[in-house]
Design an enzyme around this catalytic site. Structure first.
Site, PDB file in Angstrom:
ATOM      1  N   SER A  31      33.570-100.043  -9.060  1.00 27.78           N
ATOM      2  CA  SER A  31      34.789 -99.883  -8.251  1.00 27.78           C
ATOM      3  C   SER A  31      36.039 -99.776  -9.119  1.00 27.78           C
ATOM      4  CB  SER A  31      34.947-101.072  -7.300  1.00 27.78           C
ATOM      5  OG  SER A  31      33.881-101.151  -6.395  1.00 27.78           O
ATOM      6  N   MET A  32      37.117 -99.318  -8.511  1.00 29.96           N
ATOM      7  CA  MET A  32      38.410 -99.298  -9.192  1.00 29.96           C
ATOM      8  C   MET A  32      38.739-100.698  -9.701  1.00 29.96           C
ATOM      9  SD  MET A  32      40.580 -97.159  -6.350  1.00 29.96           S
ATOM     10  CE  MET A  32      42.132 -97.415  -7.232  1.00 29.96           C
TER      11      MET A  32
END
Length: 381
Positions: free
Chosen positions: A87-88
């Site tokens: 994920s970011m």
């Protein structure tokens, strides 16, 4: 990277050292597919072929796909369905801040992915206090190897996280890194009194989802709390949505036989600005067991379809740029567009509440969403 996010106010000071000392790059594969936020596309990046580009993406705030098509994909080109990712970092940081761990606490993570999130937790709490579950055997094995190489040998359990992991319970914190449409009561049962369950949650209405921070009651008979921010996660595999076949709902001639009406609701007013818009999230809370999708706009015309998930009801509203009213077709036991339009009017009457005015409660009988307080359910009980 940690310094950059600290200066930007994304990462809290208590996590800064973990972000500096536990780099995401250690947990990424040599071949990966970053989602370029500028173009909206996934690009193949091979560390051996272009180490500088690989490093740039590894240190970026971009989400990175690490597996396609449940592992059936082969080659450099992107596959059809991304099935595991990193994920970011800004999202990872914000969710860990919401989790609010303290020394000595025990954490269960649902969705090991690359193992980076578990490593960050283990750095703060110790590897013995963290266990992470992963439904994909290959992903689980690679995460375990990465954690072991880094010197944070968190236990990676290969299994369906929907059932939790009773062997290591109780947990002070449970965090899911996949999107759910139903929170299992097993997670409540496996939590400590006052524990926290942090989960990305949404409805089948559309892709909109938000993180819910649920606090477990002292008697462990329920967990409840508000939503915080919009997010976008891959669905838990056991809760993936299979779209209805359009022709099973709308066979030949069905449009001619459908009930028709008109609405003055404008397309822009109804559709919002995208998956992070609260409109779709709110409508999904108010209109249960319905999925909707919008056709691509062509020649100033867009059709938005609705499918009942408990029967064969369907509806479509056809917006046209050159008309102030849109035509509606409906068929089946439910009048789906009428329900959706009424839900929108309700949302407006409630002063257009954002994500953080909504919340979720989970108990042995199921779950329900509420507005402002658990005593004010979005749907009548």
């Amino acid at each position: 990277m940690g310094r950059l996010f600290l200066d930007a106010g994304v990462v809290s000071p208590d996590w800064a050292k973990a972000y500096e000392d536990v780099p995401r790059s250690h947990f990424l594969p040599e071949l990966m597919w970053p989602h370029d936020m500028a173009t909206g596309r996934n690009v193949a990046v091979d560390k051996e072929q272009d180490p500088q580009v690989w490093r740039r993406y590894a240190d970026s705030d971009d989400p990175i796909v690490t597996q396609w098509d449940d592992g059936a994909h082969d080659g450099h080109e992107p596959g059809k369905l991304f099935s595991s990712s990193s994920s970011m970092p800004s999202l990872v940081f914000s969710m860990l801040a919401d989790l609010d761990v303290e020394p000595g606490q025990r954490v269960l993570e649902i969705g090991a992915g690359t193992g980076w999130n578990a490593a960050l937790l283990a750095y703060r709490l110790g590897a013995a206090n963290v266990v992470t579950m992963e439904v994909d055997g290959t992903v689980a094995s690679e995460a375990q190897q990465a954690l072991d190489r880094f010197g944070l040998p968190v236990e990676v359990v290969h299994g369906d996280g929907f059932l939790g992991h009773a062997k290591r319970a109780p947990y002070d914190r449970i965090i899911a890194t996949c999107g759910l449409r139903k929170v299992p009561f097993a997670w409540v049962e496996q939590s400590s009194p006052g524990g926290v369950i942090l989960v990305p949650w949404g409805t089948y209405y559309g892709p909109s989802e938000a993180t819910a921070r649920l606090v477990v009651a002292e008697d462990r008979r329920s967990a409840s709390g508000p939503f915080s921010r919009p997010v976008a996660f891959m669905r838990m595999r056991s809760q993936r949505f299979v779209w209805p076949r359009h022709d099973e709902y709308v066979p030949a001639g069905a449009m001619d036989a459908a009930d028709t009406s008109f609405t003055t609701m404008a397309e822009a007013e109804f559709c919002g600005t995208g998956s992070f818009d609260v409109i779709g999230f709110a409508l999904g809370l108010r209109v249960p067991a319905v999925a909707h999708t919008a056709d691509r706009k062509r020649d100033g015309r867009r059709a938005v379809w609705f499918y009942g998930l408990s029967d064969q009801s369907w509806a479509v509203v056809v917006f046209r740029d050159d008309r102030e009213v849109a035509k509606v077709y409906q068929s089946g036991p439910r009048r789906l567009w009428d329900e959706v339009e009424a839900a929108y009017r309700w949302w407006v009457e409630q002063e257009r509440p954002g994500f953080n005015r909504f919340g979720l409660t989970v108990d042995a009988d199921g779950e329900w969403a509420w507005l402002d307080s658990p005593g004010n359910p979005v749907l009548a009980q």
